[in-house]
Design an enzyme around this catalytic site. Structure first.
Site, mmCIF file in Angstrom:
data_model
loop_
_atom_site.group_PDB
_atom_site.id
_atom_site.type_symbol
_atom_site.label_atom_id
_atom_site.label_comp_id
_atom_site.label_asym_id
_atom_site.label_seq_id
_atom_site.Cartn_x
_atom_site.Cartn_y
_atom_site.Cartn_z
ATOM 1 N N SER A 173 0.840 -1.197 0.000
ATOM 2 C CA SER A 173 0.000 0.000 0.000
ATOM 3 C C SER A 173 0.872 1.243 0.000
ATOM 4 O O SER A 173 1.544 1.546 0.986
ATOM 5 C CB SER A 173 -0.929 0.032 1.219
ATOM 6 O OG SER A 173 -1.588 1.290 1.306
ATOM 7 N N ASP A 325 -5.236 0.478 -9.554
ATOM 8 C CA ASP A 325 -6.419 1.291 -9.871
ATOM 9 C C ASP A 325 -6.909 1.087 -11.300
ATOM 10 O O ASP A 325 -7.988 1.565 -11.657
ATOM 11 C CB ASP A 325 -6.110 2.773 -9.659
ATOM 12 C CG ASP A 325 -6.017 3.136 -8.193
ATOM 13 O OD1 ASP A 325 -6.709 2.488 -7.382
ATOM 14 O OD2 ASP A 325 -5.254 4.059 -7.846
ATOM 15 N N LYS A 352 -11.632 -0.553 -2.230
ATOM 16 C CA LYS A 352 -11.485 0.731 -2.906
ATOM 17 C C LYS A 352 -12.789 1.529 -2.735
ATOM 18 O O LYS A 352 -13.592 1.243 -1.836
ATOM 19 C CB LYS A 352 -11.142 0.496 -4.382
ATOM 20 C CG LYS A 352 -9.723 -0.053 -4.583
ATOM 21 C CD LYS A 352 -8.697 1.014 -4.275
ATOM 22 C CE LYS A 352 -7.293 0.596 -4.575
ATOM 23 N NZ LYS A 352 -6.320 1.679 -4.320
ATOM 24 N N ARG A 356 -14.577 -3.313 -6.133
ATOM 25 C CA ARG A 356 -14.455 -3.240 -7.590
ATOM 26 C C ARG A 356 -14.500 -4.610 -8.258
ATOM 27 O O ARG A 356 -14.752 -4.680 -9.466
ATOM 28 C CB ARG A 356 -13.178 -2.489 -7.968
ATOM 29 C CG ARG A 356 -13.297 -0.995 -7.710
ATOM 30 C CD ARG A 356 -12.041 -0.223 -8.056
ATOM 31 N NE ARG A 356 -12.287 1.218 -7.927
ATOM 32 C CZ ARG A 356 -11.333 2.136 -7.852
ATOM 33 N NH1 ARG A 356 -10.063 1.767 -7.892
ATOM 34 N NH2 ARG A 356 -11.644 3.413 -7.732
#
Length: 449
Positions: A173, A325, A352, A356
């Site tokens: 991260s 992303d 997110k 997703r």
């Protein structure tokens, strides 16, 4: 971010896409340029800043803590910073809108300053867990009062002097890494972050650029990032390259609409961010880098993209951090490819702006794609270049990347796909619709004021 009523969006095209466009400035670099400029002593200037709602939330928060941030009529942003250690107590809660990056990085800044701040956000952000940032920052001495589940609204009380720590990231991260490094800026001694899997390195590049004493070494396949605290940052003139995440939308659109050829100028291609383009080229995508150069320490190029016959792919999960992303738009490309794509190692996508994995699986099925959802990803059987049925209305769940992914998918459907609300797109890509129109797409639906 609140909107009185949803504003649906449908894109369609009756001809190949063509033209030359520029996408907005890189979101990650835009956030960090404002934060570090606000901690420098003197005047910094930023060109090409992404003026989406997420970045504007960062600007407003830094203003609330004492920095002077002004946008000139020419689009040049001027920031007069308060110096490391100089953040002021905000008079009201810091409204982060939809921005997880703003929230997590600013929690790091506040953690080592004599400031108590309350973070609030929209409905989507308020569902996102902050525990992975709370854990290391608590070890540095900051106090947190979060909502149940480690979520917003959340109060942070910083500690001065904060305690420098050595922290091994339990998950890859860049936001957690950056939060700890930013807290380390005002902590005496050396703060270290151990990164088993490399993530985007904009924070390291920019901290060095502003004059922080920061080292990166590789030991046993891990990156050890060390920052010396009580730093004195020097003001900078920053030119923000185009956001590679945003560029993915017109790039995939050109790949899947037959006969298309476009150029996307000034795209940042930092190796820790450019995984999407590596995967698309491995699928057979005709993407050529032109005018390669370095701007502000970041590699930049223009992308010439031609419609291509894409092949299914099974990328190594090690590439995930460099394109985490971009998977929603990659899923769209896979749905139009020849053969099966197996995309695994994507657990991060479940936390997110929306889940997703599930949201993309449901939406792709609704428009006619063949998709199997697994715990850590999707298995997609492509159409072999044939158009999808389309015709459905897809729920965005307040997620800008979901909205743009299905708007692009609509261009390769027999019937246009209705995106239930275009409003979330403004968080990262406010010019998305006019830019797609300039390439030959047609938009339908109410216009957001």
């Amino acid at each position: 971010m609140s909107h009185a009523a949803p504003s649906p969006l449908r894109l369609s095209t009756s001809r190949p896409l063509s033209g030359t466009v520029r996408v907005p400035g890189d979101k990650s670099i835009s956030h960090r340029s404002l934060m570090l400029s606000a901690l420098a002593v003197g005047e910094s200037r930023v060109e090409g800043l992404l003026e989406g709602e997420d970045v504007l939330a960062t600007a407003q928060a830094m203003r609330a803590m004492g920095a002077s941030i002004v946008r000139g009529e020419d689009g040049l942003w001027t920031i007069h910073g308060v110096g490391v250690g100089g953040l002021l107590q905000p008079e009201a809660a810091l409204d982060m809108g939809n921005s997880g990056t703003s929230t997590r990085l600013l929690m790091g800044l506040v953690a080592s300053h004599a400031v108590t701040a309350t973070f609030v956000g929209d409905a989507s952000l308020s569902k996102r867990p902050m525990g992975r940032v709370i854990d290391p920052l608590s070890k540095m001495g900051a106090e947190f009062i979060p909502s149940p589940g480690g979520r917003l609204p959340l109060m942070v009380r910083g500690l001065v002097p904060a305690v420098p720590i050595e922290y091994r990231l339990p998950v890859a991260s860049a936001q957690v890494k950056s939060a700890v490094l930013l807290a380390g800026l005002n902590a005496p001694g050396i703060t270290r972050v151990i990164e088993p899997v490399p993530t985007r390195d904009h924070s390291e590049r920019m901290l060095r650029g502003f004059g922080a004493e920061l080292t990166v070494e590789e030991v046993g396949g891990e990156r050890i990032i060390a920052i010396t605290g009580e730093a004195e940052l020097k003001p900078q003139h920053i030119v923000v390259p185009g956001d590679p995440s945003s560029a993915g939308f017109p790039v995939v659109a050109a790949l899947i609409v037959p006969g298309s050829e476009i150029v996307v100028e000034n795209v940042g291609l930092n190796p820790t961010r450019a995984g999407l383009y590596e995967v698309l080229r491995a699928m057979g995508g005709d993407i050529v880098l032109e005018n390669e150069r370095t701007v502000g320490g970041e590699p930049v190029a223009d992308l010439r993209v031609k419609a291509s016959s894409l092949q299914g792919i099974e990328p190594d999960p090690s590439i995930v951090p460099s394109m985490v992303d971009e998977f929603p738009i990659l899923f769209v490309a896979c749905a139009l490819a020849h053969g099966r794509s197996t995309l695994r190692g994507l657990e991060e996508l479940r936390v997110k702006e929306s889940d997703r994995i599930t949201v993309m699986a449901e939406g792709l099925r609704a428009i006619g794609a063949t998709v199997e959802e697994v715990e850590d990803g999707l298995i997609i059987d492509g159409t072999g270049g044939e158009t999808l049925a389309g015709g459905a209305t897809v729920a965005t769940h307040l997620d800008h990347r979901i909205a743009m992914s299905f708007a692009v998918a609509s261009l390769a459907c027999r019937q246009p796909v209705t995106v239930d609300d275009r409003a979330p797109i403004a968080t990262s890509f406010p010019i998305f619709v006019p830019m797609m129109e300039s390439l030959g797409a047609e938009s339908h639906g109410a216009v957001v004021a």
